[in-house]
Design a protein around this motif. Sequence first.
Motif, PDB file in Angstrom:
ATOM      1  N   SER A  22       0.810  -1.187   0.094  1.00  0.00           N
ATOM      2  CA  SER A  22      -0.080  -0.120   0.020  1.00  0.00           C
ATOM      3  C   SER A  22       0.925   1.148   0.035  1.00  0.00           C
ATOM      4  O   SER A  22       2.082   1.339   0.258  1.00  0.00           O
ATOM      5  CB  SER A  22      -0.831   0.075   1.444  1.00  0.00           C
ATOM      6  OG  SER A  22      -0.034   0.292   2.341  1.00  0.00           O
ATOM      7  N   PRO A  23       0.350   2.460  -0.341  1.00  0.00           N
ATOM      8  CA  PRO A  23       0.906   3.807  -0.251  1.00  0.00           C
ATOM      9  C   PRO A  23       1.573   3.983   1.149  1.00  0.00           C
ATOM     10  O   PRO A  23       2.857   4.318   1.260  1.00  0.00           O
ATOM     11  CB  PRO A  23       0.023   4.746  -0.546  1.00  0.00           C
ATOM     12  CG  PRO A  23      -0.868   3.835  -1.475  1.00  0.00           C
ATOM     13  CD  PRO A  23      -0.835   2.466  -0.968  1.00  0.00           C
ATOM     14  N   ALA A  24       0.999   3.583   2.077  1.00  0.00           N
ATOM     15  CA  ALA A  24       1.298   3.594   3.549  1.00  0.00           C
ATOM     16  C   ALA A  24       2.596   2.753   3.913  1.00  0.00           C
ATOM     17  O   ALA A  24       3.607   3.519   4.258  1.00  0.00           O
ATOM     18  CB  ALA A  24       0.331   3.117   4.550  1.00  0.00           C
ATOM     19  N   GLU A  25       2.675   1.520   3.469  1.00  0.00           N
ATOM     20  CA  GLU A  25       3.821   0.510   3.413  1.00  0.00           C
ATOM     21  C   GLU A  25       4.936   1.420   2.727  1.00  0.00           C
ATOM     22  O   GLU A  25       6.174   1.505   3.254  1.00  0.00           O
ATOM     23  CB  GLU A  25       3.478  -0.648   3.178  1.00  0.00           C
ATOM     24  CG  GLU A  25       4.750  -1.446   3.534  1.00  0.00           C
ATOM     25  CD  GLU A  25       5.403  -2.510   2.482  1.00  0.00           C
ATOM     26  OE1 GLU A  25       5.846  -3.414   2.989  1.00  0.00           O
ATOM     27  OE2 GLU A  25       4.623  -2.650   1.438  1.00  0.00           O
ATOM     28  N   THR A  26       4.695   1.576   1.403  1.00  0.00           N
ATOM     29  CA  THR A  26       5.705   2.454   0.571  1.00  0.00           C
ATOM     30  C   THR A  26       6.094   3.629   1.307  1.00  0.00           C
ATOM     31  O   THR A  26       7.542   3.795   1.114  1.00  0.00           O
ATOM     32  CB  THR A  26       5.223   2.530  -0.817  1.00  0.00           C
ATOM     33  OG1 THR A  26       4.623   1.306  -1.084  1.00  0.00           O
ATOM     34  CG2 THR A  26       6.107   2.958  -1.784  1.00  0.00           C
ATOM     35  N   ALA A  27       5.502   4.520   1.762  1.00  0.00           N
ATOM     36  CA  ALA A  27       6.111   5.664   2.604  1.00  0.00           C
ATOM     37  C   ALA A  27       6.813   5.415   3.865  1.00  0.00           C
ATOM     38  O   ALA A  27       7.119   6.229   4.492  1.00  0.00           O
ATOM     39  CB  ALA A  27       4.940   6.653   2.622  1.00  0.00           C
ATOM     40  N   GLY A  28       6.876   4.101   4.353  1.00  0.00           N
ATOM     41  CA  GLY A  28       7.644   3.933   5.611  1.00  0.00           C
ATOM     42  C   GLY A  28       6.801   3.689   7.009  1.00  0.00           C
ATOM     43  O   GLY A  28       7.302   3.940   7.767  1.00  0.00           O
ATOM     44  N   LYS A  29       5.457   3.951   6.573  1.00  0.00           N
ATOM     45  CA  LYS A  29       4.564   4.159   7.777  1.00  0.00           C
ATOM     46  C   LYS A  29       4.256   2.650   8.343  1.00  0.00           C
ATOM     47  O   LYS A  29       3.988   1.639   7.603  1.00  0.00           O
ATOM     48  CB  LYS A  29       3.315   4.892   7.420  1.00  0.00           C
ATOM     49  CG  LYS A  29       3.422   6.239   7.121  1.00  0.00           C
ATOM     50  CD  LYS A  29       2.086   6.922   6.901  1.00  0.00           C
ATOM     51  CE  LYS A  29       2.604   8.652   6.541  1.00  0.00           C
ATOM     52  NZ  LYS A  29       1.412   9.114   6.257  1.00  0.00           N
ATOM     53  N   PHE A  30       4.029   2.681   9.634  1.00  0.00           N
ATOM     54  CA  PHE A  30       3.770   1.216  10.325  1.00  0.00           C
ATOM     55  C   PHE A  30       2.255   1.216  10.303  1.00  0.00           C
ATOM     56  O   PHE A  30       1.529   2.307  10.364  1.00  0.00           O
ATOM     57  CB  PHE A  30       4.221   1.230  11.710  1.00  0.00           C
ATOM     58  CG  PHE A  30       5.691   1.554  11.753  1.00  0.00           C
ATOM     59  CD1 PHE A  30       6.587   0.223  11.559  1.00  0.00           C
ATOM     60  CD2 PHE A  30       6.217   2.405  12.130  1.00  0.00           C
ATOM     61  CE1 PHE A  30       8.068   0.563  11.794  1.00  0.00           C
ATOM     62  CE2 PHE A  30       7.649   2.762  12.104  1.00  0.00           C
ATOM     63  CZ  PHE A  30       8.593   1.617  11.888  1.00  0.00           C
ATOM     64  N   MET A  31       1.893   0.016  10.517  1.00  0.00           N
ATOM     65  CA  MET A  31       0.228  -0.037  10.841  1.00  0.00           C
ATOM     66  C   MET A  31       0.268  -0.977  12.010  1.00  0.00           C
ATOM     67  O   MET A  31       0.971  -1.848  12.226  1.00  0.00           O
ATOM     68  CB  MET A  31      -0.374  -1.019   9.671  1.00  0.00           C
ATOM     69  CG  MET A  31      -1.803  -1.032   9.920  1.00  0.00           C
ATOM     70  SD  MET A  31      -2.752  -2.014   8.527  1.00  0.00           S
ATOM     71  CE  MET A  31      -4.242  -2.239   9.461  1.00  0.00           C
ATOM     72  N   VAL A  32      -0.763  -0.876  12.848  1.00  0.00           N
ATOM     73  CA  VAL A  32      -0.803  -1.685  14.075  1.00  0.00           C
ATOM     74  C   VAL A  32      -2.074  -2.180  14.030  1.00  0.00           C
ATOM     75  O   VAL A  32      -3.349  -1.842  13.791  1.00  0.00           O
ATOM     76  CB  VAL A  32      -0.792  -0.948  15.439  1.00  0.00           C
ATOM     77  CG1 VAL A  32      -1.104  -1.730  16.761  1.00  0.00           C
ATOM     78  CG2 VAL A  32       0.732  -0.578  15.616  1.00  0.00           C
ATOM     79  N   SER A  33      -2.185  -3.655  14.222  1.00  0.00           N
ATOM     80  CA  SER A  33      -3.553  -4.569  14.229  1.00  0.00           C
ATOM     81  C   SER A  33      -3.488  -5.172  15.502  1.00  0.00           C
ATOM     82  O   SER A  33      -2.578  -5.790  16.075  1.00  0.00           O
ATOM     83  CB  SER A  33      -3.531  -5.323  12.936  1.00  0.00           C
ATOM     84  OG  SER A  33      -4.435  -6.073  12.867  1.00  0.00           O
ATOM     85  N   VAL A  34      -4.748  -5.265  16.074  1.00  0.00           N
ATOM     86  CA  VAL A  34      -4.898  -5.951  17.510  1.00  0.00           C
ATOM     87  C   VAL A  34      -5.992  -6.998  17.228  1.00  0.00           C
ATOM     88  O   VAL A  34      -7.155  -6.853  16.316  1.00  0.00           O
ATOM     89  CB  VAL A  34      -5.518  -4.703  18.273  1.00  0.00           C
ATOM     90  CG1 VAL A  34      -5.750  -5.399  19.469  1.00  0.00           C
ATOM     91  CG2 VAL A  34      -4.536  -3.496  18.421  1.00  0.00           C
ATOM     92  N   ASN A  35      -5.651  -8.331  17.679  1.00  0.00           N
ATOM     93  CA  ASN A  35      -6.659  -9.363  17.760  1.00  0.00           C
ATOM     94  C   ASN A  35      -5.888 -10.393  18.693  1.00  0.00           C
ATOM     95  O   ASN A  35      -5.026 -10.531  18.465  1.00  0.00           O
ATOM     96  CB  ASN A  35      -6.856  -9.955  16.181  1.00  0.00           C
ATOM     97  CG  ASN A  35      -8.120 -10.631  16.175  1.00  0.00           C
ATOM     98  OD1 ASN A  35      -9.061 -10.299  16.171  1.00  0.00           O
ATOM     99  ND2 ASN A  35      -7.690 -12.052  15.684  1.00  0.00           N
ATOM    100  N   ALA A  36      -7.202 -11.154  19.397  1.00  0.00           N
ATOM    101  CA  ALA A  36      -6.717 -12.285  20.146  1.00  0.00           C
ATOM    102  C   ALA A  36      -5.463 -12.109  21.035  1.00  0.00           C
ATOM    103  O   ALA A  36      -4.729 -12.985  21.087  1.00  0.00           O
ATOM    104  CB  ALA A  36      -6.460 -13.375  19.193  1.00  0.00           C
TER     105      ALA A  36
END
Length: 146
Positions: A22-36
Amino acid sequence: MENLLKTTNHGPLITSSDYFGSPAETAGKFMVSVNAGAVRVLWPRVRRREIDDMRAAKYVIITRGLWASSPHGPQDGMELLWEDDSPSPYCLHMTDSTLLDAWPAQPQEGEAWIVTVWMWRDTGPCKILERPAHWRAASIPCLKPL
């Protein structure tokens, strides 16, 4: 901006995510996902060298609180500090809810959580690091040991 990135889970594991590429990953941004019971950090490939700074960590301190000095005014924030007993452990700050699929709630007494780091490898998301998590509530940035 609404979070349009989707992550598919099998319990605490990530089976797919459109964050990668995605553009976010290409721009070097992190994503945080929460589950279980897991806070999963989706790591941009352009920042893969930083992962070596986290490998010595014994655990991750998750601090949830208000980021009072944010340039956009006070807002909810989260600090992930990979505690390695060094004077400058690796730390990640999140305030951008567009790259966070859910704010994690503090666990119940005795409930164990983990922090995992995921990166794209050949055919899909791959877990490359896992550490136990310790929680605290404080203003952000905190940057203090437990």
